[in-house]
Design an enzyme around this catalytic site. Structure first.
Site, mmCIF file in Angstrom:
data_model
loop_
_atom_site.group_PDB
_atom_site.id
_atom_site.type_symbol
_atom_site.label_atom_id
_atom_site.label_comp_id
_atom_site.label_asym_id
_atom_site.label_seq_id
_atom_site.Cartn_x
_atom_site.Cartn_y
_atom_site.Cartn_z
ATOM 1 N N ASP A 4 -0.084 -22.087 44.816
ATOM 2 C CA ASP A 4 0.641 -20.563 44.839
ATOM 3 C C ASP A 4 1.793 -20.542 45.307
ATOM 4 O O ASP A 4 2.122 -20.026 46.085
ATOM 5 C CB ASP A 4 -0.411 -19.561 45.500
ATOM 6 C CG ASP A 4 -0.755 -19.777 46.926
ATOM 7 O OD1 ASP A 4 -0.498 -20.806 47.224
ATOM 8 O OD2 ASP A 4 -0.903 -18.690 47.227
ATOM 9 N N HIS A 23 1.392 -24.930 57.318
ATOM 10 C CA HIS A 23 0.198 -24.826 56.641
ATOM 11 C C HIS A 23 -0.063 -25.857 55.644
ATOM 12 O O HIS A 23 -0.772 -26.805 55.827
ATOM 13 C CB HIS A 23 0.030 -23.547 56.049
ATOM 14 C CG HIS A 23 0.025 -22.503 57.230
ATOM 15 N ND1 HIS A 23 -0.753 -22.393 58.235
ATOM 16 C CD2 HIS A 23 0.805 -21.317 57.440
ATOM 17 C CE1 HIS A 23 -0.531 -21.188 59.048
ATOM 18 N NE2 HIS A 23 0.440 -20.679 58.532
#
Length: 310
Positions: free
Chosen positions: A10, A242
């Site tokens: 995303d 992340h």
């Protein structure tokens, strides 16, 4: 031989760092990008995925558009305060030249796994809707997937979207629980380790000295992401690492230490999206997940810098 991977994504600032790192790593053969909502709506993340494969001449890598909504829940917000309204730091980049393929993300995942049985690693770094849809549409692919290495969840530290939940899991908790039950090996690269890997302003300065298309793009889109980390975490220009940590695991898993444990995902209430490790194995039988619990932070940072700066 490089590992065949599909990145479900995303994009997203940290997705951009992850994807450019993967595309610059000879250990990995990126078979495709599949888009999903999360850091922006699916239409936007699809366009961003196309931009990323075009950035340094990887136009032949297909991009498949994924789901626009979670499996059963309503879509609760988009992380525009983290990544910008366009997912790319409010930079409003030119439109990509290419278009997504006609197949949906789930169809592309199914067809690719069946084309290379036992060889394909799925690397989701966003909500897990597309992976769950593929497993529901064609349950037989579970035995053909080499591994799922996902960025998401937490079992030992607080959440980053709620007191207990990590954002990728929270945005489609039902999908995440389906993936945690998959019969193929699953590795969870969660906040337990990704918040230990800190990219500092000095690190970014050294990275940007490379002045190549990848580092120039990261430099351009980064300020919104830094501002978010400073505003909510007081990190003074530093950011957590992340999604790139999941790619680092794929390249060099020895940088991480894992523990095997069944993982359950709460799908409702205040604790929606919480990933609970059943350390005592008191609940119903479930396949173990390999949960990353320790990380060689400097090793991950060095690896990402080496790939992006070359």
């Amino acid at each position: 031989m490089p590992q065949k991977i599909i990145i479900d994504t995303d994009p997203g600032v940290d997705d951009t760092i992850a994807i450019t790192t993967a595309l610059r790593s000879p250990e990995l053969e990126v078979l495709g990008l599949t888009s999903i909502f999360g850091n922006a709506v699916t239409e936007t993340t699809t366009q961003n995925a196309l931009r990323l494969v075009e950035l340094e001449g990887h136009d032949s890598i297909p991009v498949a558009r994924g789901s626009e909504v979670p499996l059963l829940m309503e879509l609760e917000g988009i992380a525009s305060d983290v990544h910008g309204r366009d997912g790319m730091g409010n930079t409003n980049l030119p439109a990509p030249k290419g278009k997504p393929i006609e197949k949906s993300a789930a169809e592309f995942i199914i067809d690719t796994v069946r084309a290379y049985p036992g060889e394909v690693i799925l690397a989701p770094v966003g909500p897990l809707t597309n992976i769950a849809l593929a497993l529901e549409i064609d349950p037989g692919i579970a035995s053909l997937i080499k591994k799922i290495v996902l960025m998401g969840g937490t079992v030992s530290v607080a959440g980053n979207i709620s007191p207990v939940a990590e954002a990728n899991i929270y945005h489609d908790a039902h999908a995440a629980d389906i993936v945690m039950q998959a019969s193929c090996p699953v590795v969870m690269v969660g906040l337990d380790v990704t918040e230990q890997v800190i990219m500092t302003p000095q690190y970014f300065e050294e990275l940007f000295e490379a002045e190549n298309p990848a580092t120039n793009l990261i430099k351009r889109i980064l300020p919104v992401y830094q501002e978010y980390h400073d505003r909510f975490r007081g990190m003074g220009g530093s950011t957590h690492t992340h999604d790139p940590s999941a790619i680092a695991y794929l390249i060099d898993p020895d940088l991480f230490k894992t523990q095997s444990v069944p993982v359950f995902v709460e799908t409702q209430g205040h604790c929606k999206g919480k990933t609970t490790a059943d350390w005592h194995r008191q609940w119903e039988s479930r396949v173990d997940t390999e949960v990353c619990m320790e990380v060689n932070s400097s090793g991950v940072l060095d690896l990402i810098k080496e790939r992006l700066a070359k």
